[in-house]
Design an enzyme around this catalytic site. Structure first.
Site, PDB file in Angstrom:
ATOM      1  N   SER A 117       6.898   0.816   3.902  1.00 41.54           N
ATOM      2  CA  SER A 117       7.133   1.601   2.693  1.00 41.54           C
ATOM      3  C   SER A 117       8.557   2.118   2.731  1.00 41.54           C
ATOM      4  CB  SER A 117       6.143   2.764   2.643  1.00 41.54           C
ATOM      5  OG  SER A 117       6.681   3.819   1.877  1.00 41.54           O
TER       6      SER A 117
ATOM      7  N   LYS B 280       3.959   3.790   7.320  1.00 39.80           N
ATOM      8  CA  LYS B 280       3.124   2.820   6.622  1.00 39.80           C
ATOM      9  C   LYS B 280       3.351   1.374   7.041  1.00 39.80           C
ATOM     10  CE  LYS B 280       1.096   3.244   3.076  1.00 39.80           C
ATOM     11  NZ  LYS B 280       0.711   3.719   1.760  1.00 39.80           N
TER      12      LYS B 280
END
Ligand code: ARG
Length: 464
Positions: free
Chosen positions: A282, A288
């Site tokens: 991300s 992430k």
């Protein structure tokens, strides 16, 4: 509105050329140039047959075949200039052939129409695409088999309603997808077999007065036989629809597997780890690792089923035989084919690369009272209880465990006996997840031995 000169191939009876907008809506060359190789193969076979039957001279056929080979070379080298004015791939090629070899080119279209020509080209294209898809499906099945073999006895929760239902094995779960993609493989082959008839020689719609040999062209193009009805040959596109239906079902299967990979790779589940090669990060959240490939594959069903619906709707209600509506058949099929291939290949890569986490699978397998059915079955088997009563007794025990915030195997014998006096120590053996899966030995069941048998069966089948 602009005026153009009339079309050099069919413009004999026209005084004026088409309006610019007419040309744009009529032209298919921007997409049907993908049929070039098939078009040339079809023309090659046709020219050879025309010579063999004495309809054109051997010298003209030789000039045509040489010329077609040169055109193919130009296209392969990217030197061919496709013209919108010449509408489609058929006329682009014929026009170039005329430039290259002169008058013999004018004999190629004897006993043929663009209607049987396009039906032939498109069938050849779809048929080859199916063969390619079968390779991609087989590669996916192989990596699923590897995963199944690796974890034939790893226990994990089996779900219904996405609620923990009964423990199953990782191998069993992988093999469920092998069955699905295996049926897709059969469907693909089935469609390929049915479509493998040659429309060539059906001409515009009614056949031809020339003494052509349709068996000869069919054979040259690898078809099993010529289509038996010329009207049907030029007007149906069910072969493309069968491809799209099979593609839609396959894409639906892919979307289910994708969804599971997405769920399983969450921090909450942690059943699997997807490789970096098939994940993305991300731009704002550093922790992430997103399962983008799985999500994109999950979405492919949208456009593939969309293509299926589009073509079905285009074909619906068309009076026999050819109508120009049918030119709209190609783009959805090309798009679906490209995306199905991409999705299958990406899925095979992702499954091959992913790591299942057996400890987490096992932990999850035991939660959610997953062995409650085993407990009920034990009461039936060992205590001769009716299943309905056993179901009720087990329900009471589940409620008790829930209240105590523990699993079924954590309940003490005293607690168990509070609900049913007849329960003894031996019940604990069926409460373990390993025993639960090992006991499901019925054919097609989740027991590791059953799973291994199925893996063997599939490996033998793929070797055939
Ligand atoms: N480009 C046309 C198609 O894709 C080829 C067939 C044209 N036939 C005709 N009668 N206009 O359908």
């Amino acid at each position: 509105m602009s005026k153009e000169k009339s079309n050099e191939i069919w413009g004999g009876r026209f005084v004026e050329g088409p309006d610019t907008i007419m040309r744009s809506i009529n032209s298919s060359i921007s997409f049907d140039q993908r049929l070039a190789e098939k078009d040339i193969a079809g023309s090659h076979a046709h020219a050879e047959m025309l010579a063999a039957t004495g309809i054109i001279s051997a010298a003209d056929a030789a000039a045509i075949k040489n010329g077609l080979s040169s055109v193919m070379e130009e296209i392969k080298r990217g030197e061919f200039s496709f013209s919108e004015e010449l509408e489609d791939i058929h006329m682009n090629i014929e026009s170039r052939l005329t430039n290259l070899i002169g008058s013999p080119a004018g004999r190629l279209h004897t006993a043929r129409s663009r209607n049987d020509q396009v039906a032939t080209d498109f069938r050849l294209w779809v048929r080859d695409q199916i063969v390619e898809t079968k390779f991609a499906l087989t590669a996916l099945i192989k990596v699923l088999l590897d995963q199944a073999e690796l974890g034939a006895d790893w226990v994990m929760p089996g779900f219904t309603h996405l609620q923990s239902a009964q423990p199953v094995t990782w191998g069993h779960h992988m093999m469920a997808y092998v069955e699905m993609f295996g049926r897709d493989l059969d469907r693909a082959e089935d469609a390929r077999r049915r479509m493998n008839e040659s429309p060539l020689g059906a001409a515009a719609l009614a056949g031809t007065s020339f003494a052509i040999d349709r068996n000869m062209t069919a054979k040259a193009l690898g078809f099993d036989r010529p289509c038996a009805n010329s009207l049907d040959a030029v007007s149906d596109r069910d072969f493309a629809l069968e491809f799209l239906s099979f593609a839609s079902i396959t894409a639906m299967h892919l979307s289910r597997l994708s969804e599971e990979l997405v769920i399983w790779s969450t921090a909450q589940f942690r059943f699997i780890q997807l490789s970096d090669r098939f994940s993305t990060g991300s731009s704002i959240m550093p922790q992430k690792k997103n399962p983008d490939a799985a999500e994109l594959i999950r979405a492919k069903i949208g456009r593939i089923l969309g293509a299926n619906v589009a073509l079905m709707t285009i074909m619906k209600g068309l009076a026999l035989t050819y109508s120009k509506d049918m030119q709209e058949d190609k783009e959805p099929v090309f798009d679906a084919a490209d995306n199905l291939s991409l999705a299958l290949t990406a899925m095979a890569g992702m499954v091959d690369d992913m790591t299942a986490l057996p400890d987490n699978l096992k932990k999850a397998a035991g939660s959610g009272f997953a062995t409650a059915t085993d407990l009920a079955d034990w009461l039936v088997r060992e205590k001769d209880m009716a299943f309905r009563e056993a179901h009720h007794v087990t329900g009471l025990l589940v409620a008790m465990a829930e209240k105590k915030n523990c699993d079924l195997q954590d309940l003490s014998l005293t607690d168990l006996q509070k609900v049913f006096k007849g329960i003894d120590e031996s019940i604990y053996s069926v409460l373990s997840v390993e025993n639960s899966v090992a006991s499901r030995k019925s054919y097609g069941g989740t027991a590791p031995d059953q799973v291994r048998n199925q893996i063997k069966r599939w490996k033998r089948k793929l070797l055939d």
